[in-house]
Design a protein around this motif. Sequence first.
Motif, mmCIF file in Angstrom:
data_model
loop_
_atom_site.group_PDB
_atom_site.id
_atom_site.type_symbol
_atom_site.label_atom_id
_atom_site.label_comp_id
_atom_site.label_asym_id
_atom_site.label_seq_id
_atom_site.Cartn_x
_atom_site.Cartn_y
_atom_site.Cartn_z
ATOM 1 N N SER A 1 0.817 -1.216 0.000
ATOM 2 C CA SER A 1 0.000 0.000 0.000
ATOM 3 C C SER A 1 0.849 1.263 0.000
ATOM 4 O O SER A 1 0.478 2.271 -0.617
ATOM 5 C CB SER A 1 -0.936 -0.010 1.200
ATOM 6 O OG SER A 1 -0.212 -0.099 2.408
ATOM 7 N N ASN A 2 2.002 1.255 0.681
ATOM 8 C CA ASN A 2 2.851 2.446 0.723
ATOM 9 C C ASN A 2 3.414 2.770 -0.656
ATOM 10 O O ASN A 2 3.432 3.934 -1.081
ATOM 11 C CB ASN A 2 3.995 2.252 1.720
ATOM 12 C CG ASN A 2 3.521 2.260 3.159
ATOM 13 O OD1 ASN A 2 2.486 2.844 3.475
ATOM 14 N ND2 ASN A 2 4.270 1.618 4.042
ATOM 15 N N SER B 1 0.540 4.097 -2.831
ATOM 16 C CA SER B 1 0.222 5.490 -2.500
ATOM 17 C C SER B 1 1.268 6.442 -3.058
ATOM 18 O O SER B 1 0.936 7.538 -3.519
ATOM 19 C CB SER B 1 0.100 5.658 -0.982
ATOM 20 O OG SER B 1 -1.026 4.984 -0.490
ATOM 21 N N THR B 2 2.536 6.007 -3.055
ATOM 22 C CA THR B 2 3.605 6.828 -3.627
ATOM 23 C C THR B 2 3.407 6.996 -5.124
ATOM 24 O O THR B 2 3.569 8.098 -5.665
ATOM 25 C CB THR B 2 4.976 6.199 -3.339
ATOM 26 O OG1 THR B 2 5.177 6.143 -1.924
ATOM 27 C CG2 THR B 2 6.092 7.022 -3.962
ATOM 28 N N LYS C 1 0.570 9.405 -5.620
ATOM 29 C CA LYS C 1 0.996 10.763 -5.288
ATOM 30 C C LYS C 1 1.824 11.366 -6.416
ATOM 31 O O LYS C 1 1.722 12.563 -6.712
ATOM 32 C CB LYS C 1 1.789 10.756 -3.986
ATOM 33 C CG LYS C 1 2.129 12.140 -3.465
ATOM 34 C CD LYS C 1 2.793 12.064 -2.095
ATOM 35 C CE LYS C 1 3.076 13.455 -1.548
ATOM 36 N NZ LYS C 1 3.706 13.389 -0.205
ATOM 37 N N LYS D 1 -7.170 0.003 -5.557
ATOM 38 C CA LYS D 1 -5.990 -0.775 -5.968
ATOM 39 C C LYS D 1 -6.403 -2.141 -6.500
ATOM 40 O O LYS D 1 -6.031 -2.530 -7.603
ATOM 41 C CB LYS D 1 -5.021 -0.913 -4.792
ATOM 42 C CG LYS D 1 -3.750 -1.701 -5.134
ATOM 43 C CD LYS D 1 -2.742 -1.650 -4.007
ATOM 44 C CE LYS D 1 -3.241 -2.344 -2.754
ATOM 45 N NZ LYS D 1 -2.175 -2.470 -1.718
ATOM 46 N N GLU E 1 -8.704 1.302 3.812
ATOM 47 C CA GLU E 1 -7.785 2.440 3.780
ATOM 48 C C GLU E 1 -6.547 2.098 2.966
ATOM 49 O O GLU E 1 -5.995 2.942 2.255
ATOM 50 C CB GLU E 1 -7.396 2.837 5.200
ATOM 51 C CG GLU E 1 -6.543 4.092 5.274
ATOM 52 C CD GLU E 1 -6.272 4.528 6.696
ATOM 53 O OE1 GLU E 1 -5.673 5.615 6.875
ATOM 54 O OE2 GLU E 1 -6.653 3.793 7.639
ATOM 55 N N SER E 2 -6.114 0.833 3.041
ATOM 56 C CA SER E 2 -4.965 0.381 2.261
ATOM 57 C C SER E 2 -5.312 0.229 0.785
ATOM 58 O O SER E 2 -4.507 0.558 -0.094
ATOM 59 C CB SER E 2 -4.469 -0.963 2.812
ATOM 60 O OG SER E 2 -3.479 -1.525 1.982
ATOM 61 N N PRO F 1 -6.568 4.518 -1.426
ATOM 62 C CA PRO F 1 -5.852 5.690 -0.903
ATOM 63 C C PRO F 1 -6.619 6.991 -1.137
ATOM 64 O O PRO F 1 -7.588 7.017 -1.913
ATOM 65 C CB PRO F 1 -4.530 5.675 -1.681
ATOM 66 C CG PRO F 1 -4.833 4.927 -2.928
ATOM 67 C CD PRO F 1 -5.866 3.901 -2.559
ATOM 68 N N ASP F 2 -6.179 8.033 -0.489
ATOM 69 C CA ASP F 2 -6.855 9.336 -0.525
ATOM 70 C C ASP F 2 -6.948 9.853 -1.966
ATOM 71 O O ASP F 2 -5.931 10.117 -2.617
ATOM 72 C CB ASP F 2 -6.077 10.327 0.341
ATOM 73 C CG ASP F 2 -6.819 11.629 0.563
ATOM 74 O OD1 ASP F 2 -7.796 11.899 -0.157
ATOM 75 O OD2 ASP F 2 -6.408 12.370 1.466
ATOM 76 N N LEU G 1 -4.970 12.862 -3.676
ATOM 77 C CA LEU G 1 -3.653 12.728 -4.273
ATOM 78 C C LEU G 1 -3.737 12.901 -5.781
ATOM 79 O O LEU G 1 -2.826 13.454 -6.414
ATOM 80 C CB LEU G 1 -3.036 11.360 -3.934
ATOM 81 C CG LEU G 1 -2.769 11.088 -2.451
ATOM 82 C CD1 LEU G 1 -2.329 9.637 -2.245
ATOM 83 C CD2 LEU G 1 -1.718 12.039 -1.914
#
Length: 228
Positions: free
Chosen positions: A3-4, A7-8, A11, A194, A216-217, A220-221, A224
């Motif tokens: 997930s990180n 999200s990157t 973004k 995702k 939430e994973s 993502p928001d 972005l």
Amino acid sequence: MNSNKFSTLIKNLTDVAFPVLGKGIPKSKYVHISLSEFNEALNSIDVSSSNILADFVNTHLKNHNAEVAYGGYLEVRNIYKRSTHFSNQAEEERNIHLGVDLWCSAGTPIFAPFNSVVHSFNNNENFGDYGPTIILKHSISGVDFYTLYGHLSLASIDNLEVGQRFKQADKIAELGDASINGDYPPHLHFQIIKDIQDFKGDYPGVCSKTDLTFYESNCPDPKLILNL
């Protein structure tokens, strides 16, 4: 992809995404709005009425000289209590919003933020549901992901086809009104996904507290991409 990292990636797309409401509305005409259960002003009105809620949104827009009111990611809301689609005795209450809402006029055109393929679409007709909904698939830097567009007009899905391609900045839809969009003031529910799992034409846009970690994973928001 974890997930990180996902999200990157999202973004990093902020500066290249085309605005989903188009370039005709400047960012200066966007204003944040809270529909949280902690908003005391909202708690003083009957949110079960789409007309009363529309008055609340429109007054907020007028007071801020704005055309679009946005917000809602991971917001805990009371407005879903009116519908058994979100709250019934057999299931845990779903009241945490997973997308960003863009509150503006019915008929507002919606545009593809990236090159896209139509994954699926449907008219989700439950009271309080999305109404007409489109899910687009995107493939960027070798990564597949999806964006969901809820509360559209019926005409937006009339001649649509699964597998249909849209180029970035193509018009894909228009916003519907309360008669077709689940009985809400006109707005776009925009959500990033995702893993679409086995869903077609629909995906949860509101979750329970128990399921929040997963969603939430997986979602993502959206700000972005919206650059808000």
